[in-house]
Write a protein that holds these residues in place. Structure first.
Motif, PDB file in Angstrom:
ATOM      1  N   ASN A 164      10.159  -1.345   8.516  1.00  0.00           N
ATOM      2  CA  ASN A 164      10.467  -2.982   7.951  1.00  0.00           C
ATOM      3  C   ASN A 164       9.559  -3.089   6.593  1.00  0.00           C
ATOM      4  N   MET A 165       8.858  -2.217   6.205  1.00  0.00           N
ATOM      5  CA  MET A 165       8.041  -2.541   5.071  1.00  0.00           C
ATOM      6  C   MET A 165       7.942  -1.240   3.969  1.00  0.00           C
ATOM      7  N   PRO A 166       9.233  -0.898   3.412  1.00  0.00           N
ATOM      8  CA  PRO A 166       9.259  -0.199   2.713  1.00  0.00           C
ATOM      9  C   PRO A 166       8.236   0.237   1.643  1.00  0.00           C
ATOM     10  N   LYS A 167       7.663  -0.807   1.076  1.00  0.00           N
ATOM     11  CA  LYS A 167       6.805  -0.782  -0.076  1.00  0.00           C
ATOM     12  C   LYS A 167       5.367  -0.423   0.274  1.00  0.00           C
ATOM     13  N   VAL A 168       5.177  -0.200   1.644  1.00  0.00           N
ATOM     14  CA  VAL A 168       3.845   0.261   2.030  1.00  0.00           C
ATOM     15  C   VAL A 168       3.889   1.978   2.031  1.00  0.00           C
ATOM     16  N   LYS A 169       3.104   2.262   1.020  1.00  0.00           N
ATOM     17  CA  LYS A 169       3.021   3.823   0.956  1.00  0.00           C
ATOM     18  C   LYS A 169       1.929   4.432   1.018  1.00  0.00           C
ATOM     19  N   LYS A 202      -9.397   6.164   4.559  1.00  0.00           N
ATOM     20  CA  LYS A 202     -10.180   5.691   5.505  1.00  0.00           C
ATOM     21  C   LYS A 202     -11.518   5.082   4.776  1.00  0.00           C
ATOM     22  N   ALA A 203     -12.092   3.993   5.056  1.00  0.00           N
ATOM     23  CA  ALA A 203     -13.166   3.531   4.758  1.00  0.00           C
ATOM     24  C   ALA A 203     -14.064   3.343   5.731  1.00  0.00           C
ATOM     25  N   PRO A 204     -15.022   4.266   5.791  1.00  0.00           N
ATOM     26  CA  PRO A 204     -16.130   3.987   7.041  1.00  0.00           C
ATOM     27  C   PRO A 204     -17.015   3.261   6.888  1.00  0.00           C
ATOM     28  N   VAL A 219      -9.202  -2.397  -1.739  1.00  0.00           N
ATOM     29  CA  VAL A 219      -8.344  -3.327  -2.642  1.00  0.00           C
ATOM     30  C   VAL A 219      -7.954  -2.501  -3.786  1.00  0.00           C
ATOM     31  N   GLY A 220      -6.595  -2.433  -4.205  1.00  0.00           N
ATOM     32  CA  GLY A 220      -6.118  -1.750  -5.338  1.00  0.00           C
ATOM     33  C   GLY A 220      -5.742  -0.312  -5.163  1.00  0.00           C
ATOM     34  N   ARG A 221      -6.159   0.061  -4.099  1.00  0.00           N
ATOM     35  CA  ARG A 221      -5.778   1.526  -3.404  1.00  0.00           C
ATOM     36  C   ARG A 221      -4.983   1.760  -2.246  1.00  0.00           C
ATOM     37  N   VAL A 222      -4.645   0.653  -1.554  1.00  0.00           N
ATOM     38  CA  VAL A 222      -3.931   0.585  -0.421  1.00  0.00           C
ATOM     39  C   VAL A 222      -2.813  -0.642  -0.505  1.00  0.00           C
ATOM     40  N   ASP A 223      -1.687  -0.443   0.409  1.00  0.00           N
ATOM     41  CA  ASP A 223      -0.799  -1.451   0.367  1.00  0.00           C
ATOM     42  C   ASP A 223      -0.671  -2.326   1.626  1.00  0.00           C
ATOM     43  N   LYS A 248      -3.053 -10.719  -0.784  1.00  0.00           N
ATOM     44  CA  LYS A 248      -1.834 -10.677  -0.100  1.00  0.00           C
ATOM     45  C   LYS A 248      -1.649  -9.307   0.276  1.00  0.00           C
ATOM     46  N   ILE A 249      -2.577  -8.730   1.114  1.00  0.00           N
ATOM     47  CA  ILE A 249      -2.403  -7.329   1.725  1.00  0.00           C
ATOM     48  C   ILE A 249      -2.035  -7.587   2.980  1.00  0.00           C
ATOM     49  N   PRO A 250      -0.912  -7.054   3.431  1.00  0.00           N
ATOM     50  CA  PRO A 250      -0.554  -7.005   4.995  1.00  0.00           C
ATOM     51  C   PRO A 250      -1.646  -6.424   5.963  1.00  0.00           C
ATOM     52  N   PHE A 251      -1.855  -6.962   6.962  1.00  0.00           N
ATOM     53  CA  PHE A 251      -2.815  -6.422   7.885  1.00  0.00           C
ATOM     54  C   PHE A 251      -2.561  -6.135   9.237  1.00  0.00           C
ATOM     55  N   PHE A 252      -2.679  -4.982   9.881  1.00  0.00           N
ATOM     56  CA  PHE A 252      -2.303  -4.534  11.059  1.00  0.00           C
ATOM     57  C   PHE A 252      -3.545  -4.407  12.087  1.00  0.00           C
ATOM     58  N   SER A 253      -3.260  -4.680  13.290  1.00  0.00           N
ATOM     59  CA  SER A 253      -4.370  -4.469  14.113  1.00  0.00           C
ATOM     60  C   SER A 253      -3.924  -3.614  15.404  1.00  0.00           C
ATOM     61  N   SER A 254      -4.939  -3.410  16.159  1.00  0.00           N
ATOM     62  CA  SER A 254      -4.449  -2.751  17.448  1.00  0.00           C
ATOM     63  C   SER A 254      -4.617  -3.672  18.510  1.00  0.00           C
ATOM     64  N   ASP A 255      -5.109  -4.765  18.705  1.00  0.00           N
ATOM     65  CA  ASP A 255      -5.275  -5.544  19.658  1.00  0.00           C
ATOM     66  C   ASP A 255      -4.462  -7.086  19.394  1.00  0.00           C
TER      67      ASP A 255
END
Length: 336
Positions: A164-169, A202-204, A219-223, A248-255
């Motif tokens: 659903n989000m083809p711009k996310v690479k 990854k950002a530890p 920021v600037g490195r990820v979609d 304006k960065i889509p944010f996905f979580s696991s909960d």
């Protein structure tokens, strides 16, 4: 070591029955028993708190009520490992009818220290990899519980992103590599994203205070942003939400709780229900004499895509009909 009290005192349930009722001595003894449960929780945040609340609600529904016939020794480690170990040692030295470990580090610590009392765990990603049990079908020993991860959940979420989000690479993941559960889920996410040709960066972090800065570094490195069931990161998730909205960065979580708070989407469930499930296991142990050794470790089976439309707007996401169609229970899992 901080030891905090937990739960609201419930009013005693009035007795019912008439002159014709017959009460056996065994029933009287069971009714008059006071239970003592110790809970170790690695840190307080919405998902783990909801797990604890659901657990206590299941006990209450079975007539085991805090403040009436239940004493709860609740311990919050505040994300500190030495504190976590001290709590487990304290619990091991006490006389408890049952011990609950909420989250992987707490469960690991109590399993290492408590050898006699029955132990249940909740909010644990992979109890086998964490060496909490050696068999999920017949755990053996004095330990069982419920994993909070269906192995398909991360894959389904990454499939949703790819479809659903083809711009996310490129996806940025903030994680504490000291949490085994976070590392396991990060590996699953990376494998799923690789299949779709999407890169994971990854950002530890090592503590909650570093979470916002780690997100900023992406920021600037990820979609898109992603987090796993990582207690350190979830405790500082407000910082990620702020940056996701500002940039304006889509944010996905696991909960689900993080989605309700401001992430855009997850494949998940209610942690209250997860805790309630473990509470029902506790009732079987306390009232019915079941042994953890014989109780199968359970996993969530009511998984669904969950979308937050307000978060989507804040993060510049156009929610399509196809996205909404992927949600099974639209009334409960499309958050306006």
């Amino acid at each position: 070591m901080l030891v905090a009290g937990c739960g609201q005192k419930a009013e005693p349930t009035p007795a019912t029955g008439g002159a014709a009722s017959s009460v056996t001595p065994a029933a009287t003894a069971a009714a008059s028993k006071t239970y003592k449960i110790a809970i170790s929780q690695i840190v307080e945040h919405p998902s783990l708190d909801a797990t604890r609340q659901g657990f206590l609600a299941a006990l209450k529904d079975a007539g085991i009520v805090e403040g009436t016939n239940l004493k709860v020794d609740f311990n919050n480690a505040q994300g500190d490992q030495p504190n976590n170990l001290s709590i487990a040692q304290k619990i091991a030295s006490a006389d408890n009818d049952l011990v609950l470990g909420i989250a992987t580090p707490s469960a690991q610590a109590v399993v290492q220290q408590v050898k006699k009392a029955p132990i249940l765990f909740a909010a644990v990603t992979d109890p086998l990899a964490a060496k909490i049990v050696t068999n999920v079908d017949k755990p053996g020993g004095n330990v069982s519980g419920a994993s909070d991860t269906n192995p398909m959940a991360v894959a389904q979420l990454m499939d949703f992103v790819a479809a659903n989000m083809p711009k996310v690479k490129t996806v940025g993941l903030v994680l504490n590599e000291g949490e085994p559960n976070a590392v396991i889920m990060a590996k699953n996410a990376e494998q799923s994203l690789t299949k779709h040709g999407i890169k994971l960066i990854k950002a530890p972090v090592t503590n909650t205070s570093e979470v916002k800065q780690a997100a900023q570094s992406l920021v600037g490195r990820v979609d898109a942003f992603l987090i796993t069931l990582d207690n350190t990161v979830v405790s500082g998730v407000d910082g990620i939400i702020q940056i996701a909205n500002e940039k304006k960065i889509p944010f996905f979580s696991s909960d689900r709780d993080t989605v309700e708070k401001g992430a855009f989407a997850t494949v998940g469930f209610k942690y209250y229900d997860h805790g309630y499930q473990v509470g029902q296991m506790a009732v079987d142990i306390l009232k019915n004499g079941k042994k953890p050794a014989d109780m199968k470790v359970t996993v969530p089976d009511k998984m669904d895509l969950i979308l937050n439309l307000k978060a989507a707007k804040a993060q510049g996401i156009e929610v399509t009909d196809a996205m909404k169609a992927a949600v099974k229970d639209k009334e409960k899992n499309i958050i306006q």
